[in-house]
Design an enzyme around this catalytic site. Structure first.
Site, PDB file in Angstrom:
ATOM      1  CE  LYS A 211      -2.679   3.204   0.877  1.00  0.00           C
ATOM      2  NZ  LYS A 211      -4.167   3.465   0.487  1.00  0.00           N
ATOM      3  CB  CYS A 265      -3.506   9.004   0.712  1.00  0.00           C
ATOM      4  SG  CYS A 265      -5.116   9.141   1.303  1.00  0.00           S
TER       5      CYS A 265
HETATM    6  N1  SAJ Z   1      -1.808  15.298  -8.347  1.00  0.00           N
HETATM    7  C1  SAJ Z   1      -0.908  16.116  -9.056  1.00  0.00           C
HETATM    8  N2  SAJ Z   1      -0.627  15.473 -10.533  1.00  0.00           N
HETATM    9  C2  SAJ Z   1      -1.102  14.541 -11.114  1.00  0.00           C
HETATM   10  C3  SAJ Z   1      -2.158  13.707 -10.284  1.00  0.00           C
HETATM   11  C4  SAJ Z   1      -2.317  14.147  -8.599  1.00  0.00           C
HETATM   12  O1  SAJ Z   1      -0.291  17.255  -8.929  1.00  0.00           O
HETATM   13  O2  SAJ Z   1      -0.824  14.268 -12.104  1.00  0.00           O
HETATM   14  C5  SAJ Z   1      -2.178  15.737  -6.781  1.00  0.00           C
HETATM   15  C6  SAJ Z   1      -3.323  16.005  -6.686  1.00  0.00           C
HETATM   16  O3  SAJ Z   1      -3.802  17.409  -7.219  1.00  0.00           O
HETATM   17  C7  SAJ Z   1      -3.532  16.041  -5.399  1.00  0.00           C
HETATM   18  C8  SAJ Z   1      -2.666  14.931  -5.035  1.00  0.00           C
HETATM   19  O4  SAJ Z   1      -1.779  14.830  -6.124  1.00  0.00           O
HETATM   20  O5  SAJ Z   1      -3.313  17.108  -4.670  1.00  0.00           O
HETATM   21  C9  SAJ Z   1      -3.317  13.484  -4.608  1.00  0.00           C
HETATM   22  O6  SAJ Z   1      -4.319  13.285  -5.645  1.00  0.00           O
HETATM   23  P1  SAJ Z   1      -4.501  11.713  -6.237  1.00  0.00           P
HETATM   24  O7  SAJ Z   1      -5.681  11.951  -7.069  1.00  0.00           O
HETATM   25  O8  SAJ Z   1      -3.491  11.352  -6.733  1.00  0.00           O
HETATM   26  O9  SAJ Z   1      -4.833  10.799  -5.064  1.00  0.00           O
HETATM   27  P2  SAJ Z   1      -5.682  10.724  -3.634  1.00  0.00           P
HETATM   28  O10 SAJ Z   1      -4.821  11.213  -2.493  1.00  0.00           O
HETATM   29  O11 SAJ Z   1      -7.053  11.323  -3.937  1.00  0.00           O
HETATM   30  O12 SAJ Z   1      -5.733   9.108  -3.598  1.00  0.00           O
HETATM   31  C10 SAJ Z   1      -4.741   8.256  -3.663  1.00  0.00           C
HETATM   32  C11 SAJ Z   1      -4.919   7.110  -4.554  1.00  0.00           C
HETATM   33  N3  SAJ Z   1      -3.800   6.315  -4.783  1.00  0.00           N
HETATM   34  C12 SAJ Z   1      -3.135   6.114  -5.957  1.00  0.00           C
HETATM   35  O13 SAJ Z   1      -3.774   6.572  -6.820  1.00  0.00           O
HETATM   36  C13 SAJ Z   1      -2.006   5.467  -5.862  1.00  0.00           C
HETATM   37  C14 SAJ Z   1      -5.881   6.102  -4.016  1.00  0.00           C
HETATM   38  O14 SAJ Z   1      -6.097   5.036  -4.802  1.00  0.00           O
HETATM   39  C15 SAJ Z   1      -5.450   5.728  -2.525  1.00  0.00           C
HETATM   40  O15 SAJ Z   1      -6.503   4.990  -1.751  1.00  0.00           O
HETATM   41  C16 SAJ Z   1      -5.486   6.990  -1.659  1.00  0.00           C
HETATM   42  O16 SAJ Z   1      -4.345   7.717  -2.116  1.00  0.00           O
HETATM   43  C17 SAJ Z   1      -5.532   6.446  -0.193  1.00  0.00           C
HETATM   44  O17 SAJ Z   1      -6.231   6.541   0.547  1.00  0.00           O
HETATM   45  O18 SAJ Z   1      -4.363   5.885   0.190  1.00  0.00           O
END
Ligand code: SAJ
Length: 416
Positions: A211, A265
């Site tokens: 994870k 996360c």
């Molecule tokens: N972000 C960027 N650029 C990108 C993608 C995301 O700057 O290209 C930023 C987003 O704006 C945000 C942050 O990253 O601030 C995180 O967003 P996210 O959509 O990547 O992820 P979370 O935090 O909403 O959810 C993640 C997910 N993990 C993965 O995709 C590996 C989700 O599946 C997990 O269940 C969750 O963390 C968790 O609870 O751990």
């Protein structure tokens, strides 16, 4: 199999959806939470936060009598622990919520129960949770040694994406790591009640680390994109065009830069790996540092843009930690607005966030921050900072292009 009652400890973003989906599948669920407000809300069939479709499941679970919220654990066939695992000021994991849950749970156990840790946790935490339970209950064991009744302890990390939780709970594959192989098998049987994805069995430490690795993978890749945005700025080229072009290579898939990484996360979990293997996890640590430094870089860009304006008005489009949600937890956008307003009191910040009705307390207490609609911000700001790529902003992006814009999400790139 014999699991008809489940206690879910922690009714937050993961525990409540899991409790509700189990109830929808005929399991009698008692949800346990230390917050009386949460317990009261859930028993009224209400959800204390926004997650699409969850409200319907909770209301249905409560009215069917399958879902009930309580303040302390009650006897059940299985328990799912879904409490927060934040880190402390020095990036060391804070396991106090898990310890409290284990100690609250211990007196209700009779032997034969399954206890699953779902909270994202550092390697070895499931075993520690089991040890905390056994310290309270030396009459129980993990493997039946000395003829003591067994408790089956396993880790099954949640992997759902906020905003899609009710879908991904059902469709995602799950990793189940047992302290013993039998515990893993029992946990698999429980998840099979609602999970249509593949359920993959392993040991507890591998499940915990898997994870953390998933979220670190994403963090490292976002850090690469964020670093490129700094490089492109130095070279005076458009990072969005740069990434779009590079991504035409069949084996390149660069993510998108932003104002930083938010949420509870991705900005947290990599630190658990760094803490467990500080000498080895060099890239993971650096990625965290790159992503954590991005909000400050954006702030400096804003300050450059307002230099020379006596009482500048800065519009900030978006406060959420990612697009199309109302979740402001650990949002880099909130941090940027707060630091700008606090450090430069002569600046007025007009925050535009269509998903909320009032500013969070940390911004509301600042006299120079106001929540306004996009029209007011467009009309009156000297500098326009795009911080979240909400779909709702697509309507205004075309009008921003001609203005003094700092676009951290590349929304205006296609509108030029
Ligand atoms: N972000 C960027 N650029 C990108 C993608 C995301 O700057 O290209 C930023 C987003 O704006 C945000 C942050 O990253 O601030 C995180 O967003 P996210 O959509 O990547 O992820 P979370 O935090 O909403 O959810 C993640 C997910 N993990 C993965 O995709 C590996 C989700 O599946 C997990 O269940 C969750 O963390 C968790 O609870 O751990």
């Amino acid at each position: 199999m014999g699991i008809s009652t489940v206690g879910v400890i922690g009714l937050g973003y993961i525990g409540l959806p899991t409790a509700a989906i189990l109830a929808a599948n005929g399991v009698a669920v008692t949800g346990v939470d230390v917050s009386p407000t949460t317990v009261t809300a859930v028993n009224r069939g209400e959800v204390p936060f926004v997650e699409p479709d969850l409200a319907g499941y909770v209301a249905e679970g409560v009215s069917s009598g399958k879902l009930r919220a309580v303040a302390a654990p009650e006897p059940a066939d299985a328990y799912i622990v879904a409490v927060p695992t934040p880190f402390m000021a020095d990036h060391k994991p804070d396991l106090s919520y898990i310890r409290s849950a284990a100690e609250a749970l211990a007196p209700t156990l009779r032997g034969g129960e399954l206890v699953i840790l779902e909270s994202t946790s550092p390697p070895g935490t499931t075993r520690r949770m089991a040890d905390w339970i056994l310290a309270e209950r030396p009459d129980l064991s993990l493997d039946g040694s000395d003829g003591r009744p067994v408790i089956y302890v396993a880790h099954c990390p949640e992997r759902v994406l906020p905003g899609r939780v009710m879908v991904e709970l059902v469709t995602n594959d799950r990793i189940v790591g047992g302290i013993t192989p039998e515990a893993a098998k029992q946990a698999r049987d429980l998840y099979q009640v609602f999970c249509q994805g593949e359920i993959l069995l392993t040991d507890a430490v591998t499940a915990e680390t898997a994870k953390l690795v998933e979220n670190s993978f994403r963090d490292v890749n976002i850090a690469f994109a964020n670093e490129l945005s700094l490089v492109a700025d130095r070279l005076d080229i458009d990072v969005w065009e740069l990434i779009r072009l590079a991504n035409h290579h069949p084996r390149v898939n660069i993510l998108q830069p932003g104002p930083g990484v938010g949420g509870h996360c991705i900005a947290v979990d990599p630190w658990f790996i760094v803490d467990a293997a500080p000498e080895e996890a060099r890239l993971i640590r650096t990625a965290r540092e790159v992503n954590d430094s991005k909000p400050r870089w954006v702030l400096h860009k804003v300050l450059d843009a307002v230099a020379g304006i006596e009482a500048p008005v800065v519009a900030a489009y978006g406060l959420a930690f990612k697009p199309n949600i109302d979740d402001l937890r650990e949002s880099p956008a909130v941090g940027i607005v707060r630091e700008l307003a606090r450090t430069f009191p002569h600046t007025t910040v007009l925050a535009v966030e269509p998903h909320i009705d009032e500013l969070p307390a940390e911004l509301a207490e600042l006299p120079n921050v106001r929540l306004v609609d996009a029209e007011e911000a467009l009309a009156s700001a000297d500098v326009h900072t795009l911080l979240v790529d909400h779909a709702a902003f697509r309507a205004v992006v075309g009008r921003l292009v001609a203005k003094n814009v700092i676009d951290t999400r590349g929304m205006t790139a296609g509108a030029r």
